[in-house]
Design a protein around this motif. Structure first.
Motif, PDB file in Angstrom:
ATOM      1  N   ILE A  94       0.841  -1.201   0.000  1.00  0.00           N
ATOM      2  CA  ILE A  94       0.000   0.000   0.000  1.00  0.00           C
ATOM      3  C   ILE A  94       0.876   1.251   0.000  1.00  0.00           C
ATOM      4  O   ILE A  94       0.613   2.214  -0.736  1.00  0.00           O
ATOM      5  N   TYR A  95       1.923   1.244   0.806  1.00  0.00           N
ATOM      6  CA  TYR A  95       2.803   2.411   0.881  1.00  0.00           C
ATOM      7  C   TYR A  95       3.437   2.718  -0.479  1.00  0.00           C
ATOM      8  O   TYR A  95       3.394   3.857  -0.956  1.00  0.00           O
ATOM      9  N   TYR A  96       4.027   1.706  -1.095  1.00  0.00           N
ATOM     10  CA  TYR A  96       4.708   1.948  -2.372  1.00  0.00           C
ATOM     11  C   TYR A  96       3.718   2.299  -3.475  1.00  0.00           C
ATOM     12  O   TYR A  96       3.996   3.164  -4.323  1.00  0.00           O
ATOM     13  N   TYR A  97       2.555   1.654  -3.469  1.00  0.00           N
ATOM     14  CA  TYR A  97       1.546   1.982  -4.478  1.00  0.00           C
ATOM     15  C   TYR A  97       1.052   3.415  -4.288  1.00  0.00           C
ATOM     16  O   TYR A  97       0.851   4.148  -5.264  1.00  0.00           O
ATOM     17  N   SER A  98       0.878   3.821  -3.039  1.00  0.00           N
ATOM     18  CA  SER A  98       0.438   5.187  -2.747  1.00  0.00           C
ATOM     19  C   SER A  98       1.509   6.199  -3.139  1.00  0.00           C
ATOM     20  O   SER A  98       1.202   7.267  -3.673  1.00  0.00           O
ATOM     21  N   HIS A  99       2.758   5.854  -2.861  1.00  0.00           N
ATOM     22  CA  HIS A  99       3.859   6.744  -3.252  1.00  0.00           C
ATOM     23  C   HIS A  99       3.898   6.917  -4.773  1.00  0.00           C
ATOM     24  O   HIS A  99       4.068   8.032  -5.275  1.00  0.00           O
ATOM     25  N   ILE A 100       3.743   5.819  -5.485  1.00  0.00           N
ATOM     26  CA  ILE A 100       3.726   5.886  -6.947  1.00  0.00           C
ATOM     27  C   ILE A 100       2.552   6.743  -7.425  1.00  0.00           C
ATOM     28  O   ILE A 100       2.700   7.586  -8.314  1.00  0.00           O
ATOM     29  N   SER A 101       1.386   6.546  -6.828  1.00  0.00           N
ATOM     30  CA  SER A 101       0.211   7.347  -7.196  1.00  0.00           C
ATOM     31  C   SER A 101       0.470   8.826  -6.930  1.00  0.00           C
ATOM     32  O   SER A 101       0.081   9.689  -7.725  1.00  0.00           O
ATOM     33  N   TYR A 102       1.144   9.128  -5.832  1.00  0.00           N
ATOM     34  CA  TYR A 102       1.483  10.510  -5.490  1.00  0.00           C
ATOM     35  C   TYR A 102       2.398  11.122  -6.552  1.00  0.00           C
ATOM     36  O   TYR A 102       2.161  12.241  -7.019  1.00  0.00           O
ATOM     37  N   GLY A 156      -4.730   5.565   0.235  1.00  0.00           N
ATOM     38  CA  GLY A 156      -3.748   4.585   0.678  1.00  0.00           C
ATOM     39  C   GLY A 156      -2.987   5.041   1.907  1.00  0.00           C
ATOM     40  O   GLY A 156      -2.856   4.288   2.887  1.00  0.00           O
ATOM     41  N   PHE A 157      -2.506   6.272   1.897  1.00  0.00           N
ATOM     42  CA  PHE A 157      -1.731   6.767   3.034  1.00  0.00           C
ATOM     43  C   PHE A 157      -2.582   6.836   4.313  1.00  0.00           C
ATOM     44  O   PHE A 157      -2.100   6.507   5.404  1.00  0.00           O
ATOM     45  N   LEU A 158      -3.827   7.261   4.182  1.00  0.00           N
ATOM     46  CA  LEU A 158      -4.684   7.351   5.367  1.00  0.00           C
ATOM     47  C   LEU A 158      -4.930   5.968   5.984  1.00  0.00           C
ATOM     48  O   LEU A 158      -5.097   5.854   7.199  1.00  0.00           O
ATOM     49  N   SER A 159      -4.922   4.927   5.161  1.00  0.00           N
ATOM     50  CA  SER A 159      -5.109   3.575   5.696  1.00  0.00           C
ATOM     51  C   SER A 159      -3.896   3.119   6.501  1.00  0.00           C
ATOM     52  O   SER A 159      -3.973   2.139   7.251  1.00  0.00           O
ATOM     53  N   LEU A 160      -2.772   3.832   6.365  1.00  0.00           N
ATOM     54  CA  LEU A 160      -1.538   3.467   7.072  1.00  0.00           C
ATOM     55  C   LEU A 160      -1.237   4.379   8.250  1.00  0.00           C
ATOM     56  O   LEU A 160      -0.188   4.257   8.868  1.00  0.00           O
ATOM     57  N   LYS A 161      -2.177   5.272   8.574  1.00  0.00           N
ATOM     58  CA  LYS A 161      -1.873   6.297   9.582  1.00  0.00           C
ATOM     59  C   LYS A 161      -1.595   5.723  10.966  1.00  0.00           C
ATOM     60  O   LYS A 161      -0.920   6.357  11.785  1.00  0.00           O
ATOM     61  N   ASP A 162      -2.087   4.509  11.239  1.00  0.00           N
ATOM     62  CA  ASP A 162      -1.836   3.881  12.537  1.00  0.00           C
ATOM     63  C   ASP A 162      -0.852   2.722  12.439  1.00  0.00           C
ATOM     64  O   ASP A 162      -0.627   2.003  13.422  1.00  0.00           O
ATOM     65  N   ASP A 163      -0.274   2.525  11.266  1.00  0.00           N
ATOM     66  CA  ASP A 163       0.689   1.448  11.070  1.00  0.00           C
ATOM     67  C   ASP A 163       2.035   1.853  11.668  1.00  0.00           C
ATOM     68  O   ASP A 163       2.572   2.915  11.356  1.00  0.00           O
ATOM     69  N   GLU A 164       2.574   1.009  12.548  1.00  0.00           N
ATOM     70  CA  GLU A 164       3.799   1.360  13.271  1.00  0.00           C
ATOM     71  C   GLU A 164       4.962   1.673  12.331  1.00  0.00           C
ATOM     72  O   GLU A 164       5.765   2.558  12.612  1.00  0.00           O
ATOM     73  N   PHE A 210       4.863   2.883   9.221  1.00  0.00           N
ATOM     74  CA  PHE A 210       4.707   3.999   8.291  1.00  0.00           C
ATOM     75  C   PHE A 210       4.096   5.261   8.893  1.00  0.00           C
ATOM     76  O   PHE A 210       4.132   6.317   8.247  1.00  0.00           O
ATOM     77  N   LYS A 211       3.562   5.177  10.113  1.00  0.00           N
ATOM     78  CA  LYS A 211       2.896   6.366  10.646  1.00  0.00           C
ATOM     79  C   LYS A 211       3.828   7.559  10.875  1.00  0.00           C
ATOM     80  O   LYS A 211       3.345   8.697  10.877  1.00  0.00           O
ATOM     81  N   PRO A 212       5.168   7.369  11.021  1.00  0.00           N
ATOM     82  CA  PRO A 212       6.011   8.564  11.122  1.00  0.00           C
ATOM     83  C   PRO A 212       6.081   9.383   9.836  1.00  0.00           C
ATOM     84  O   PRO A 212       6.237  10.600   9.875  1.00  0.00           O
ATOM     85  N   VAL A 213       5.962   8.717   8.658  1.00  0.00           N
ATOM     86  CA  VAL A 213       6.143   9.430   7.389  1.00  0.00           C
ATOM     87  C   VAL A 213       4.824   9.779   6.712  1.00  0.00           C
ATOM     88  O   VAL A 213       4.757  10.745   5.938  1.00  0.00           O
ATOM     89  N   VAL A 214       3.764   9.040   7.015  1.00  0.00           N
ATOM     90  CA  VAL A 214       2.474   9.246   6.339  1.00  0.00           C
ATOM     91  C   VAL A 214       1.963  10.687   6.454  1.00  0.00           C
ATOM     92  O   VAL A 214       1.485  11.250   5.466  1.00  0.00           O
ATOM     93  N   PRO A 215       2.037  11.329   7.636  1.00  0.00           N
ATOM     94  CA  PRO A 215       1.496  12.699   7.729  1.00  0.00           C
ATOM     95  C   PRO A 215       2.137  13.695   6.769  1.00  0.00           C
ATOM     96  O   PRO A 215       1.488  14.649   6.349  1.00  0.00           O
ATOM     97  N   TYR A 216       3.387  13.480   6.405  1.00  0.00           N
ATOM     98  CA  TYR A 216       4.039  14.381   5.459  1.00  0.00           C
ATOM     99  C   TYR A 216       3.384  14.284   4.079  1.00  0.00           C
ATOM    100  O   TYR A 216       3.112  15.297   3.426  1.00  0.00           O
ATOM    101  N   TYR A 217       3.138  13.062   3.646  1.00  0.00           N
ATOM    102  CA  TYR A 217       2.449  12.877   2.370  1.00  0.00           C
ATOM    103  C   TYR A 217       1.036  13.466   2.427  1.00  0.00           C
ATOM    104  O   TYR A 217       0.605  14.172   1.507  1.00  0.00           O
ATOM    105  N   VAL A 218       0.321  13.156   3.502  1.00  0.00           N
ATOM    106  CA  VAL A 218      -1.073  13.595   3.621  1.00  0.00           C
ATOM    107  C   VAL A 218      -1.150  15.119   3.611  1.00  0.00           C
ATOM    108  O   VAL A 218      -2.004  15.717   2.932  1.00  0.00           O
ATOM    109  N   THR A 219      -0.247  15.763   4.330  1.00  0.00           N
ATOM    110  CA  THR A 219      -0.217  17.230   4.366  1.00  0.00           C
ATOM    111  C   THR A 219       0.018  17.810   2.975  1.00  0.00           C
ATOM    112  O   THR A 219      -0.678  18.749   2.558  1.00  0.00           O
TER     113      THR A 219
END
Length: 276
Positions: free
Chosen positions: A114-122, A133-141, A143-152
């Protein structure tokens, strides 16, 4: 040694990460090219090459595999490693095709896929797909440190300033010094775009401390106009000056507001010059 013994000897070498695993697999392929297990041998060869980070070899080996000869979990592993090899070699479209196959299937590879597919989509500007995709990982141990940067950044690109301002300030507080200025720029612009000029100023000012002369005319205008709206005319003039030279609409707008600032400060001569 029988063919069956050779086969299991090679497979066991892979499972044990023995240094001679690739040699045994290649010897089996060379000696028994018509064997019914040959495509599975190529799968194991690709796995071993993946563990050695030899991604070009992975692509070559996996191209000989029939995924439908694999179990359900092996097929997921095949798609992930195939996708990651393509991703590492910057063949993004092909990587995305493989990650897409497994993003909805439960496995130990699901979150990473999900992370890599979301990154590619981005990177391909498919922002809503990436956001989901990134929001589905927001609580994943992992990926949650990096996900907020993408979401923002996605909220910013979508001009969704309301949701951006819900998460970005806390992200700013926890960010490393190197990342703070860029996050400050996004927050500052979000406040600016929503007419919250007082809140925008500290963040825009923080960004300008780092960017300095490299700040774009639009970024300088945002800070100048925010000061102008808060009636801090001397500060507004300081930034309007940087973009007042020229004949484009931004420069003309800056001159107009700078002239008004001068009139408020009683500096009529400078105001006349700006109006002219």
């Amino acid at each position: 040694m029988s063919i069956t013994s050779e086969y299991y000897n090679a497979i066991c070498a892979v499972q044990l990460f023995n240094n001679n695993a690739e040699v045994l697999l290649r010897k089996f392929i060379e000696d028994h090219p018509q064997n019914a297990n040959i495509k599975y041998i190529y799968f194991q060869l690709g796995n071993f090459q993946y563990s050695k980070k030899n991604y070009r070899a992975v692509l070559k080996s996996f191209s000989q595999v029939d995924q439908y000869d694999l179990s359900a979990q092996e097929r997921i592993e095949y798609h992930f490693k195939y996708g990651y090899a393509y991703f590492t070699l910057e063949q993004i479209d092909k990587a995305g095709e493989h990650f897409f196959q497994i993003i909805n299937k439960d496995s130990r590879f699901k979150s990473s896929a999900i992370y890599y597919y979301s990154h590619i989509s981005y990177t391909q500007k498919n922002y809503q797909t990436a956001l989901t995709g990134f929001l589905s990982l927001k609580d994943d141990e992992a990926f949650k440190p990096v996900v907020p940067y993408y979401v923002t950044h996605i909220y910013y690109l979508q001009e969704n300033y309301t949701d951006l301002l819900k998460i970005a300030p806390s992200l700013y507080e926890k960010a490393t010094p190197g990342r703070k200025p860029e996050i400050a720029r996004l927050i500052g612009e979000a406040y600016y775009r929503t007419n919250k000029y007082s809140e925008a100023i500290p963040y825009l000012q923080e960004y300008h401390k780092k960017a300095g002369q490299y700040a774009s005319p639009e970024e300088q205008y945002q800070l100048a106009f925010s000061y102008y709206k808060m009636q801090k005319f001397d500060k507004a003039i300081e930034y309007f000056k940087h973009i007042s030279i020229g004949s484009d609409s931004l420069a003309q707008n800056a001159n107009y507001h700078m002239a008004f600032c001068y009139t408020q400060l009683g500096q009529k001569k400078f105001a006349l010059h700006a109006f002219q």
